[in-house]
Each structure stands twice: as C-alpha cells, then as structure tokens.
Write a protein that holds these residues in place. Structure first.
Motif, PDB file in Angstrom:
ATOM      1  N   ARG A   4       0.825  -1.209   0.000  1.00 58.28           N
ATOM      2  CA  ARG A   4       0.000   0.000   0.000  1.00 58.28           C
ATOM      3  C   ARG A   4       0.859   1.260   0.000  1.00 58.28           C
ATOM      4  N   LEU A  24      -5.479   8.957   2.783  1.00 59.29           N
ATOM      5  CA  LEU A  24      -5.853   7.834   1.916  1.00 59.29           C
ATOM      6  C   LEU A  24      -4.935   6.648   2.164  1.00 59.29           C
ATOM      7  N   LEU A  26      -4.059   3.575  -0.118  1.00 57.83           N
ATOM      8  CA  LEU A  26      -4.217   3.042  -1.468  1.00 57.83           C
ATOM      9  C   LEU A  26      -3.568   1.670  -1.527  1.00 57.83           C
ATOM     10  N   VAL A  35      -0.663   1.180  -8.349  1.00 55.93           N
ATOM     11  CA  VAL A  35      -0.931   1.961  -7.143  1.00 55.93           C
ATOM     12  C   VAL A  35      -0.331   3.371  -7.255  1.00 55.93           C
ATOM     13  N   THR A  38      -2.707   5.465  -9.206  1.00 55.10           N
ATOM     14  CA  THR A  38      -3.812   5.856  -8.323  1.00 55.10           C
ATOM     15  C   THR A  38      -3.390   7.028  -7.441  1.00 55.10           C
TER      16      THR A  38
END
Length: 191
Positions: A4, A24, A26, A35, A38
């Motif tokens: 993450r 956040l 992610l 990722v 994102t």
C-alpha cells in the motif's frame, strides 16, 4: 509499504495552524505501477473552500524508504507535469534539522532528509493542543478510528545506552503511517 501507499493531505494556514483534509490508504503492490497511478490521480484532488476558492496540492513528499526505484519513477513523472514533488527519507536524532538536503537516492535523485524526531515531537505537541493557536492541527471527523490510532502510534520514552538515557520513539501501535505522513507533510511545507 509493500502492499500500500498512504497519503495525507495537509493544509497550512496563514495563522500557523494546519488542517488534515484527508488521509488515503491506497492498496496495491508498490513494486508495480498501478498503485502509483492511483496516487498520481489522488494528488490532483482539488479541495473546495468555504469561501468558494479551491485548494490544490502545492508540494508532495514521497518517502523513499521502500521501493526506491518506484519512488524515483513517480517523482520524475510528477515533476514532468510541473508539480513540486520531492523524495524524502526520515532520519532519527533530536539534533537534526527538520528538513535538510541529503545525498542522492540511488545516486540519481536529490533527496531531502527529514529530522523525524524533532518534527514528530512538535507534531505530537500540536495534536495535543486544546485551543487553536500557532501549530494547532484540525482533524477531520470522516476518517476511520484506525487513522487516529495511527496518529497515536508512537510514544517518547527514555532508552538507556552508552552515555546514559536518551529520548527515543517507540511504536505502541503497529501501523504508524498516519503519524509518518503527517510528519512528512509538516516538514515538506518548510520548502
């Protein structure tokens, strides 16, 4: 982390107070590109203000302590889009300045060093403030309890070593990324 990327959006106000706008988590393999795409899209978020103005991300610090190749690739891509994005690395020790120019990440990219102990200590004091004033940090009520547990994830204790006791941060909750993100966001604002 390997699974993450976590990101805190922190607003800095003229009166020396700050507001956590969002945090956040992610999920995704940080050795792959998905990722990071994102995260790139998330950093384009524009926050509407009560007076009608809009607030965009002015500077981004990316911790280079894990997946350094992907961090370099991401920082270069954000810079090509004309965004102020910097690779950072935390360094312990209360004698360190909050933000200094370090060496180069993998010999290729300038790295900023965050003196995490001093910034963390100041951040924890500011989080403990009851009344707004210089340094006060406003926290949102839309984040899950694990975010707030992460903010309280480390405790300053004395560690005995050569030369006697010295202050040292100890993790008391496993996931400390919310605190780390807030520390890095506070430090990068000094640029």
């Amino acid at each position: 982390q390997g699974d993450r990327v976590e990101c805190t959006f922190l607003a800095h106000h003229a009166d020396q107070t700050r507001t956590v706008l969002n945090h956040l988590k992610l999920m995704g393999d940080t050795s792959a590109d998905a990722v990071w795409r994102t995260l790139d899209a998330a950093l384009d978020t524009v926050f509407p203000l009560a007076d009608g103005r809009k607030l965009q991300v002015a500077a981004t610090a990316v911790d280079s302590g894990f997946s350094a190749d992907q961090v370099m690739k991401f920082v270069h891509a954000r810079r090509r889009k004309n965004f102020r994005t910097t690779a950072v690395k935390g360094a312990s020790g209360f004698d360190r300045l909050p933000l200094t120019v370090g060496g180069k990440l993998k010999g290729q990219m300038r790295l900023m060093i965050v003196g995490v102990d001093a910034v963390k200590h100041a951040t924890q004091k500011h989080l403990a403030m009851v009344m707004p004033g210089s340094g006060f940090i406003r926290l949102p009520n839309h984040l899950p309890s694990e975010y707030f547990e992460g903010l309280a994830s480390e405790e300053l204790r004395d560690r005995t070593g050569k030369g006697g006791p010295r202050p040292d941060y100890q993790r008391i909750v496993r996931q400390n990324e919310p605190l780390d993100c807030l520390v890095y966001a506070s430090a990068i604002a000094r640029m």
